[in-house]
Enzyme design. Structure first.
Site, short mmCIF file in Angstrom:
data_model
loop_
_atom_site.label_atom_id
_atom_site.label_comp_id
_atom_site.label_asym_id
_atom_site.label_seq_id
_atom_site.Cartn_x
_atom_site.Cartn_y
_atom_site.Cartn_z
CD GLU A 240 -2.95 1.14 2.32
OE1 GLU A 240 -3.26 0.05 2.82
OE2 GLU A 240 -3.48 2.22 2.64
NE ARG A 318 -9.53 -0.17 8.78
CZ ARG A 318 -10.79 -0.23 8.35
NH1 ARG A 318 -11.68 -0.95 9.01
NH2 ARG A 318 -11.18 0.42 7.28
CD GLU A 720 -8.46 -4.77 5.10
OE1 GLU A 720 -9.42 -4.06 4.71
OE2 GLU A 720 -7.52 -4.35 5.76
N1 MTE Z 1 -6.05 -11.51 -1.51
C1 MTE Z 1 -5.00 -11.85 -2.27
N2 MTE Z 1 -5.05 -13.00 -2.97
N3 MTE Z 1 -3.87 -11.08 -2.34
C2 MTE Z 1 -3.77 -9.92 -1.62
O1 MTE Z 1 -2.75 -9.24 -1.69
N4 MTE Z 1 -4.85 -8.39 -0.02
C3 MTE Z 1 -5.83 -8.27 1.07
C4 MTE Z 1 -7.20 -8.74 0.58
N5 MTE Z 1 -7.09 -10.02 -0.06
C5 MTE Z 1 -4.87 -9.53 -0.79
C6 MTE Z 1 -6.01 -10.37 -0.80
C7 MTE Z 1 -5.96 -6.92 1.56
S1 MTE Z 1 -4.88 -6.37 2.73
C8 MTE Z 1 -6.95 -6.09 1.15
S2 MTE Z 1 -7.15 -4.55 1.79
C9 MTE Z 1 -7.89 -6.50 0.10
O2 MTE Z 1 -7.67 -7.82 -0.38
C10 MTE Z 1 -7.76 -5.52 -1.06
O3 MTE Z 1 -8.59 -5.84 -2.12
P1 MTE Z 1 -10.15 -5.49 -2.14
O4 MTE Z 1 -10.28 -4.09 -1.66
O5 MTE Z 1 -10.52 -5.68 -3.55
O6 MTE Z 1 -10.80 -6.44 -1.21
N1 HPA Z 2 -7.36 0.75 5.34
C1 HPA Z 2 -6.31 0.75 4.52
N2 HPA Z 2 -5.64 1.84 4.23
C2 HPA Z 2 -6.02 2.99 4.79
C3 HPA Z 2 -7.10 3.05 5.64
C4 HPA Z 2 -7.80 1.87 5.94
O1 HPA Z 2 -8.77 1.88 6.69
N3 HPA Z 2 -7.25 4.32 6.06
C5 HPA Z 2 -6.28 5.01 5.46
N4 HPA Z 2 -5.52 4.22 4.69
MO1 MOS Z 3 -5.21 -3.84 3.01
S1 MOS Z 3 -4.14 -3.92 4.78
O1 MOS Z 3 -6.06 -2.39 3.47
O2 MOS Z 3 -4.03 -3.33 1.90
#
Ligand code: MTE
Ligand code: HPA
Ligand code: MOS
Length: 764
Positions: A240, A318, A720
């Site tokens: 990120e 958070r 998550e």
């Molecule tokens: N799933 C896979 N296969 N690879 C990833 O890197 N990242 C996780 C989750 N699932 C991840 C994953 C995290 S930290 C987040 S915030 C979300 O996927 C991000 O994607 P989304 O917002 O589409 O759920």
């Molecule tokens: N999740 C992930 N990244 C972020 C967030 C959060 O809630 N807030 C600010 N950056």
């Molecule tokens: Mo997920 S820890 O918000 O990239």
């Protein structure tokens, strides 16, 4: 061992992940697979070999002499600012003199090959003056070392409430960090374009963060930098913010040398140089009344932020948002301290501080249950959130599924029978003991920083009727590209092969938030829906004019244009041609910003989340009381997907998240030496879950919930939340230990490694 995993629900066929075909054939492109341009140079990063102190002397002479070395970069080569801090400007790209963590980048060798660059790196001689090293949050707090100010959330009056409690318990907890271990290490490829423009292909969750920071460090406007992301071999939060430095370094070398530069960290460098999930040292005080209602809860979280702020302030926040998990507590006071230590800056990791907060209240409940002599799930159940309850940050819980998912889990998986089986087993067996625990979750969906909750999507309908879409969404394995494709093909009534998803690129979709907070599909999907609807309205207008009818409510199905289910004389392709004849624009860049959300950081009150995701897991495990080894027998989950738009992908997220949660809670043991050096720096010393550590049985039931208007197609965010089911595994093992050793005083010190379990079994 066979792991069974099934989801029980109406069986709708779901679109397989569109990447699966190229993934299994090894044809998917990652940064390291890119065809390199002629003249591409390679980078190796010089990292500090102390954790705290300052550089007294650097000798590059030997390295520079090595044939094939082009240039060694240091902070002196930066034309803009030597600053990469995202929230707080407290982190240099290259250390100038002061060193704050082991592995901190000091410089970069650019050479004709990767091998030469690394060889040259070993010839650099650096001398340091060392200073005392702080590795724990507690020590940092005692010394007054913080990366940012503390925060406190408050509801009701704890002090008063404690006076009337029947039971009060206090305790301390520790949860360790966690290595992201994305399969694809950090990396980027920078290529010079004309006139000092640079194109960076980066393995980042945040293309705009890379663009913004590269512009700042290179001292050029953002429009001179184009960032593209094909896909990530996993990010899990680790990309990120922390994909940025490597991309910026590659761009810096490209700026100065005007040649393409590839920088891909090897695993060892990645492990040493990047931050991880934040370890937390916390303390709690919980008060319950006679009926076991939690009347008051206080917690103090010491977040081990590492050497710079990175995303720690948002993560700390958070932690507070989720400090009461899925429970209603009328009197709450929780504080978080962001402690500055000499570890690599810790960063986002799936759950973003939420899991650390939830672990503490689950520990408090486990302690209370033990002391009072009731099963923890009795206390958990009594205190679950109800419709209209207030969170400590002022949001009122709506469409609450805490009770529903709990009751459904209890009934579907026959909790009472499970308990009886566990008790009977424990009676019959001396050397094996079973443990059972429940884990409810409530996770807020939206970036906690309100202004980040927006996205855009760019859609082109080409003249042959095929469609290209770009969004800000980054595919990292979570399946967001497949979901985007589903949306566009459904909106236009086109087969999937007529719709193409472009790589994420800052010139097509600008000023974006990272793909994070589980909100990527919601934000980008809503923007994409809008763009498709705008284009459809324009096509309807073209049809109306051409056919001299009112086609404003035409629908699009199977490449046809229908009015009241009857196809028009124009099909999709003919209508596209007609619209272009009428000189109608068939491109659209639409914007979406989550409505209703707000948060006041002064008051620490507001409505930060679009909605919450709920669920309940029941965990059973068997502990080998001779060896301390344990087996997770079953994790049985009722999960609130809303109206899942892709059950296969969503189930994959539940399984993957759970496995990662189990790893964090049971085996992944990050170890730093007192000198701040990472000891667990290989997979031989850092144990991650494999097939043998996954539950024998993994059942998931989709809760039949309505979903939420703010979730894309009412399909709730899923990335998550499931990680936090893994927290229950810690307590299931703890219950098995108690069944063997009545003298065991529960410690809340995760991960529960087999070694710790063994020690606890024989504790007197
Ligand atoms: N799933 C896979 N296969 N690879 C990833 O890197 N990242 C996780 C989750 N699932 C991840 C994953 C995290 S930290 C987040 S915030 C979300 O996927 C991000 O994607 P989304 O917002 O589409 O759920
Ligand atoms: N999740 C992930 N990244 C972020 C967030 C959060 O809630 N807030 C600010 N950056
Ligand atoms: Mo997920 S820890 O918000 O990239």
């Amino acid at each position: 061992m066979e792991t069974k995993s099934k989801t029980q629900k109406k069986q709708r066929p779901t679109l397989p992940n569109i990447d699966s075909f190229t993934h299994v054939r090894g044809q998917s492109l990652f940064v390291d697979d890119m065809t390199l341009q002629e003249g591409t140079l390679h980078a190796a990063i010089i990292g500090s070999t102390i954790a705290h102190g300052y550089i007294t002397q650097i000798d590059y002479a030997e390295a520079e002499k090595l044939a094939g070395v082009i240039k060694i970069f240091t902070a002196n080569d930066i034309r803009g600012e030597n600053q990469i801090g995202g929230i707080i400007p407290d982190e240099p790209l290259f250390a100038e003199k002061d060193i704050h963590f082991w592995g901190q980048p000091i410089g970069m060798i650019i050479a004709e090959s990767d091998f030469i660059a690394r060889k040259a790196r070993s010839l650099v001689k650096i001398q340091y003056e060392e200073l005392p090293v702080i590795t724990t949050a507690k020590e940092a707090k005692d010394k007054g070392q913080f990366v940012a100010g503390s925060r406190t959330f408050q509801l009701g009056d704890c002090e008063q409430a404690f006076k009337n409690c029947e039971y009060i318990f206090e305790g301390e907890t520790f949860s360790n960090g966690q290595e992201h271990l994305y399969l694809e290490t950090q990396g980027a490829y920078a290529v010079p374009m004309e006139n000092g423009n640079i194109k960076i292909t980066s393995s980042t969750q945040g293309p705009t963060a890379v663009q913004r920071t590269a512009a700042r460090v290179l001292g050029i406007p953002m429009h001179k930098i184009e960032v593209e992301v094909i896909r990530l071999g996993g990010g899990f939060g680790g990309k990120e913010d922390q994909a940025t430095p490597w991309a910026v370094m590659a761009a810096l070398a490209t700026q100065v040398l005007n040649q393409p530069v590839k920088l891909v960290l090897n695993r060892h460098d990645d492990l040493h140089m990047t931050g991880k999930r934040h370890p937390y040292e916390s303390s709690f005080k919980i008060g319950l009344n006679k009926e076991l209602k939690i009347m008051a809860y206080q917690a103090e979280f010491l977040q081990n932020a590492g050497a710079a702020a990175d995303l720690s302030p948002a993560i700390a926040e958070r932690t507070l948002f989720h400090s009461t998990n899925a429970y209603f507590v009328p009197n709450v006071q929780t504080s978080v301290y962001q402690c500055k230590t000499n570890l690599p800056p810790n960063t986002a990791f799936r759950g973003f501080g939420g899991p650390q907060g939830m672990y503490v209240i689950e520990s408090a409940i486990a302690l209370a249950a033990r002391e009072i002599g009731v099963p923890a799930h009795r206390i958990q159940e009594i205190n679950l959130l109800q419709e209209g309850d207030e969170f400590s940050y002022g949001q009122i819980a709506k469409q609450v599924e805490a009770q529903n998912s709990w009751q459904k889990a209890k009934q579907s998986y026959q909790l009472q029978k499970l308990e009886e089986e566990v008790a009977a087993f424990n009676k019959q067996n001396d050397q094996l003991k079973k443990g059972l625990a429940l884990m409810p979750i409530a996770f807020g969906i939206s970036f906690t920083n309100t202004r980040m909750n927006h996205a855009r999507a760019l859609v082109h309908i080409y003249e042959d009727g095929s469609v290209g879409i770009s969004t800000a969404a980054v595919e990292m394995g979570q399946g967001v590209n497949t979901k985007m494709l589903q949306i566009a093909s459904e909106q236009f009534g086109l087969p999937l092969h007529k719709v193409k998803l472009e790589p994420t690129n800052t010139t097509r979709v600008a000023n974006t938030s990272p793909s994070a907070a589980s909100a990527t599909a919601d934000l980008n999907g809503k923007a994409l829906q809008r763009a498709c609807k705008v284009l459809k309205a324009r096509l309807c207008l073209a049809a109306s004019q051409h056919l001299n009818i009112d086609a404003s409510d035409a629908e699009f199905h199977n490449e046809q244009v229908l009015i009241k289910d009857k196809p028009l004389s124009l099909d999709w392709y003919q209508l596209v041609t007609e619209a272009l004849n009428q000189r109608i624009c068939l491109s659209e860049n639409s914007h979406y910003a989550t409505p209703e959300i707000h948060f006041d950081k002064g008051e620490e009150k507001g409505h930060p989340f679009a909605y919450h995701v709920y669920g309940t897991a029941i965990i059973t495990c068997t502990l080998d009381c001779i060896r301390g080894r344990y087996n997770i027998d079953a994790v049985q989950i009722v999960h609130d997907y809303g109206q899942s738009m892709n059950e296969g992908i969503d189930l994959g997220q539940v399984e993957g998240g759970l496995a990662q949660g189990i790893g964090w809670m049971t085996m992944e043991e990050i170890a730093y030496g007192a000198d701040g050096r990472l000891h667990s720096n290989a997979l031989s010393t850092y144990k991650v879950p494999d097939l043998f550590s996954t539950p024998d049985i993994l059942d998931t039931i989709a809760l039949d919930s309505l979903g939420h208007e703010m979730a894309i197609k009412k399909s709730k965010a899923v990335g998550e939340p499931p990680l936090m089911y893994g927290i229950g595994v810690y307590f299931a093992i703890q219950n098995a230990i108690s069944a063997f050793n009545p003298k065991y005083t529960p410690q809340f010190n995760s991960p529960m490694t087999p070694e710790k379990a063994l020690m606890s079994l024989y504790e007197k």
